[in-house]
Design a protein around this motif. Structure first.
Motif, PDB file in Angstrom:
ATOM      1  N   HIS A 280       0.820  -1.092   0.025  1.00 52.05           N
ATOM      2  CA  HIS A 280       0.003  -0.184   0.159  1.00 52.05           C
ATOM      3  C   HIS A 280       0.722   1.454  -0.103  1.00 52.05           C
ATOM      4  CE1 HIS A 280      -3.958   2.380   2.027  1.00 52.05           C
ATOM      5  NE2 HIS A 280      -3.656   2.407   0.481  1.00 52.05           N
TER       6      HIS A 280
ATOM      7  N   HIS B  75      -6.491  -0.406   3.289  1.00 52.98           N
ATOM      8  CA  HIS B  75      -6.375   0.306   2.130  1.00 52.98           C
ATOM      9  C   HIS B  75      -8.213   0.719   1.919  1.00 52.98           C
ATOM     10  CE1 HIS B  75      -6.514   0.870  -1.993  1.00 52.98           C
ATOM     11  NE2 HIS B  75      -7.219   0.089  -2.815  1.00 52.98           N
TER      12      HIS B  75
ATOM     13  N   CYS C 257      -9.784   4.178   1.985  1.00 50.97           N
ATOM     14  CA  CYS C 257      -8.958   5.093   0.735  1.00 50.97           C
ATOM     15  C   CYS C 257     -10.287   5.021  -0.003  1.00 50.97           C
ATOM     16  CB  CYS C 257      -7.911   4.294   0.193  1.00 50.97           C
ATOM     17  SG  CYS C 257      -6.549   4.729   0.379  1.00 50.97           S
TER      18      CYS C 257
ATOM     19  N   HIS D 125      -6.323   2.732  -6.196  1.00 48.58           N
ATOM     20  CA  HIS D 125      -4.667   3.910  -7.123  1.00 48.58           C
ATOM     21  C   HIS D 125      -3.368   2.610  -7.290  1.00 48.58           C
ATOM     22  CE1 HIS D 125      -3.597   3.579  -2.874  1.00 48.58           C
ATOM     23  NE2 HIS D 125      -5.081   3.591  -2.689  1.00 48.58           N
TER      24      HIS D 125
HETATM   25 ZN   LIG Z   1      -5.493   3.181  -0.563  1.00 44.97          ZN
END
Ligand SMILES: [Zn+2]
Ligand SMILES: [Zn+2]
Ligand SMILES: [Zn+2]
Ligand SMILES: [Zn+2]
Lengths: 137, 137
Positions: free
Chosen positions: A53, B130, B133, B137
């Motif tokens: 990440h 993650h 988020c 990405h």
């Molecule tokens: Zn992320």
DNA sequence: CTAATTGCTCTAGCGACTAGAGGTTCAAGA
DNA sequence: TCTTGAACCTCTAGTCGCTAGAGCAATTAG
């Protein structure tokens, strides 16, 4: 216990990359089977996801190592972690600004050619003569 | 006739970089002095300026070599040159798009930490997870 | 003529992987 | 239990666009 291939499948990180992260001391050297093959547990899977990440966000290996070391000391102040994130944000913004300048120039260069031969191609002329550019880059 | 140092001063390209461009066959091997030192003329200065400008716009060495070869044939159609410029524009736009995603995520990650210790630092938590988020990405 | 500067070639290093050689171990089927 | 084929091991070298340094030769200014 996962083999390196299984860890790779579960995280999307390629096998040689996992070994590379171990060499770079992002991943600790894992247990081994009797035949000397790597065996990973859940904590290694989580760490690898963390690394992946951070890499996806563009952080450098050295920064990630620093963050990992920090996260092993939950009672320390987090100023260093915050600084690393802010620096990365600034770096990304800098790169965007630079690329936008290139985009402006390339847009002109790539769309203004009305010539048919190399002799009067605007692309070639523009590259030969920086004064045709709107700003510095 | 310029020495390599003088060419460097006039173009802002460092001396070892000029030799590197020669090795990569962007610059032709120049004349030499009696003592085997490189001696350049005006045309080499112009070519080096062309190379520098193209590099500043992010073009790869291979693309620049192709453009130089093309510019030696003024009667050929310029479609290849136009294609190289358009591809570079697309590549720059792709990189900008990717970096903007990173910028959005990093902005959140770098500015949302209200914790004081590593244990409750938002930077560390966000890297571990993650799903915090907004997008991929 | 001497000394400082600049030049020469060759090799190695950067960052973050990736590819390949040449060999070993593992897991599943017969 | 044996065999096969996939997965694993270490080590080295390559990617890109330079940059740095070693060890020497040529040039140039005083
Ligand atoms: Zn992320
Ligand atoms: Zn054209
Ligand atoms: Zn320009
Ligand atoms: Zn924090």
């Amino acid at each position: 216990m996962y083999s390196i291939g299984e860890l790779s499948r579960r995280t999307g990180v390629k096998v040689p990359t996992i070994r590379y992260y171990e060499q770079m001391r992002l991943m600790e050297a894992p247990e081994r089977s009797d035949g000397n093959q790597r065996r990973y547990g859940k904590s290694e899977l989580e760490r690898l996801a963390f690394i992946r990440h951070a890499r996806d966000l563009g952080l450098a290996i050295d920064s990630i190592r620093e963050l990992i070391e920090l996260s092993g000391h939950p009672d320390m102040p987090c100023a260093d972690a915050d600084r690393i994130a802010k620096e990365q944000l600034a770096s990304v913004r800098g790169r965007i600004a630079r690329l936008r300048k290139l985009e402006r120039e390339l847009e002109r260069i790539a769309t203004c050619c009305i010539g048919e031969t190399v002799g009067d191609c605007y692309v070639i002329r523009a590259l030969s003569d920086h004064t045709l550019c709107r700003d510095e880059h």
